[in-house]
Design an enzyme around this catalytic site. Structure first.
Site, PDB file in Angstrom:
ATOM      1  N   SER A 124       0.809  -1.217   0.000  1.00 26.55           N
ATOM      2  CA  SER A 124       0.000   0.000   0.000  1.00 26.55           C
ATOM      3  C   SER A 124       0.843   1.268   0.000  1.00 26.55           C
ATOM      4  O   SER A 124       0.359   2.341  -0.378  1.00 26.55           O
ATOM      5  CB  SER A 124      -0.949  -0.003   1.200  1.00 26.55           C
ATOM      6  N   ASP A 347      -3.903   6.371  11.417  1.00 22.41           N
ATOM      7  CA  ASP A 347      -2.985   5.822  10.416  1.00 22.41           C
ATOM      8  C   ASP A 347      -1.681   6.612  10.455  1.00 22.41           C
ATOM      9  O   ASP A 347      -1.619   7.760   9.990  1.00 22.41           O
ATOM     10  CB  ASP A 347      -3.611   5.900   9.021  1.00 22.41           C
ATOM     11  N   HIS A 350       0.739   5.367   6.386  1.00 21.18           N
ATOM     12  CA  HIS A 350       0.583   5.931   5.050  1.00 21.18           C
ATOM     13  C   HIS A 350       0.730   7.449   5.103  1.00 21.18           C
ATOM     14  O   HIS A 350       0.992   8.009   6.161  1.00 21.18           O
ATOM     15  CB  HIS A 350      -0.773   5.509   4.467  1.00 21.18           C
TER      16      HIS A 350
END
Length: 370
Positions: A124, A347, A350
């Site tokens: 990702s 998060d 990311h």
């Protein structure tokens, strides 16, 4: 019989590649142009290290695209749409020590890579970088028609006016994952789907974060290496074996006169604010500015040294986008609570778009076109 988990639809993906290839011509660069580029890469790295530097606030600096005008970002990376109010994190530019990083020029990129195929392969974080790049290219030619979509593990983007395709193939380990009677087996010395990587003019690989997972986040049940199948082993040792398998695949299958190979490098996470001496916060939440200076006070990322060791032993040229330090310093660049999963979902792995991955692509551009 073992069935591949990550790429069980291998034939389907191959068909998609052929379909896209029928629309987009794949014209490889000649030996001369590649060798000139490779020499300049070595010269540039020798004269100025793009990956050592610091983040500088510049109130005249603006991202090359606005998240509201790019249709490719995806919910988890669109921090502004998800409620992030501060915007100062968008006005920091990476300043290498001793030289200037060329400003990304989307038109120049598209002209130099007209009729070429660029393929990201990874997890990702690879997706994060891919979406950043296609936003940057789209913003350079906003009126150009494009194709954008996904099928199975393949996500694709192309600009018909330039004959360029920029695709992402999801593969977090690069080596094989298989279903067996005992469970999901991560095969550290096996790559059976590398044929999907062939035919690209530029390959940008990535693999690290999935190797750090444990407990309920771990996506495998067993490791397999040679004739040995074990329930557990040191994850970084497994990573080293797998990256060596990948490196051997590149050495045995890639023609440098036709394909340039990059490794995205290891991006930092910010899940422990104590690493940068913050006694108030727990993680990347509520961080609004980078760390000052050009050193990170916390511990090194284990995968960085492993990856550099593996790459140093390769026979074929691979350009490392050494993004570890510049990401370590950007504790403010993550989605944190603005990832779209609600206030309890944080998060710190990311990155917001627009944001830090745009600099990764600026570094990629510098390596590709200089």
């Amino acid at each position: 019989m073992a069935a591949l988990l990550c790429f069980s639809c291998c034939h389907c993906l191959a068909a998609v590649f052929l379909s896209i290839s029928s629309v987009i011509a794949l014209v490889h660069g000649d030996v001369h142009s590649f060798n000139i580029g490779h020499e300049m890469e070595r010269k540039q790295v020798g004269s100025c290290d793009f990956f050592q530097g610091s983040w500088v606030f510049d109130d005249s600096f603006e991202p090359l695209y606005d998240s509201s005008s790019c249709p490719f970002i995806g919910g988890g990376f669109d921090c502004q749409k998800n409620g992030r109010l501060d915007r100062s994190y968008l006005q920091y530019r990476w300043q290498p020590a001793g030289c200037e990083l060329p400003r990304f020029n989307g038109i120049d990129f598209l002209e130099k890579y007209r009729d070429k195929k660029i393929l990201f392969v990874g997890d990702s974080l690879s997706n994060n970088m891919w979406r950043s790049l296609i936003c940057m290219l789209h913003s350079a030619v906003p009126k150009s028609s494009y194709q954008f979509g996904s099928k199975g593990q393949l996500s694709f983007f192309s600009l018909q006016d330039y004959g360029i395709s920029v695709n992402w193939l999801k593969n977090g380990f690069l080596v094989d994952m298989a279903y067996e009677q005992i469970g999901k087996v991560l095969k550290l010395d096996s790559i059976s789907t590398g044929n999907l990587w062939l035919g690209a003019d530029v390959l940008i690989f990535n693999s690290y974060h999935w190797w750090t997972h444990s407990g309920h986040l771990q996506s495998w049940d067993y490791f397999q290496y040679g004739t040995n199948t074990v329930k557990e082993m040191d994850h970084m040792e497994a990573y080293k074996i797998a990256m060596t398998t990948w490196a051997n695949w590149v050495d045995n299958n890639i023609d440098p006169s036709k394909t340039r190979v990059f490794f995205q490098g290891v991006a930092a996470v910010h899940i422990n604010a104590k690493e940068w001496g913050d006694p108030i916060h727990k993680d990347c939440s509520k961080q609004t500015e980078p760390l000052k200076g050009s050193t990170y006070p916390g511990p090194p990322v284990p995968g960085e040294a492993i990856l550099k060791t593996v790459l140093s032993k390769m026979a074929k040229p691979v350009y490392l986008l050494d993004i570890t330090l510049l990401t370590q310093l950007r504790k403010d660049g993550h989605p944190s609570v603005y990832a779209g999963g609600g206030p309890k979902f944080v998060d710190c792995s990311h990155w917001c778009l627009a944001g830090v991955p745009d600099t990764w692509n600026q570094l990629l551009y510098a390596a590709l076109v200089q």
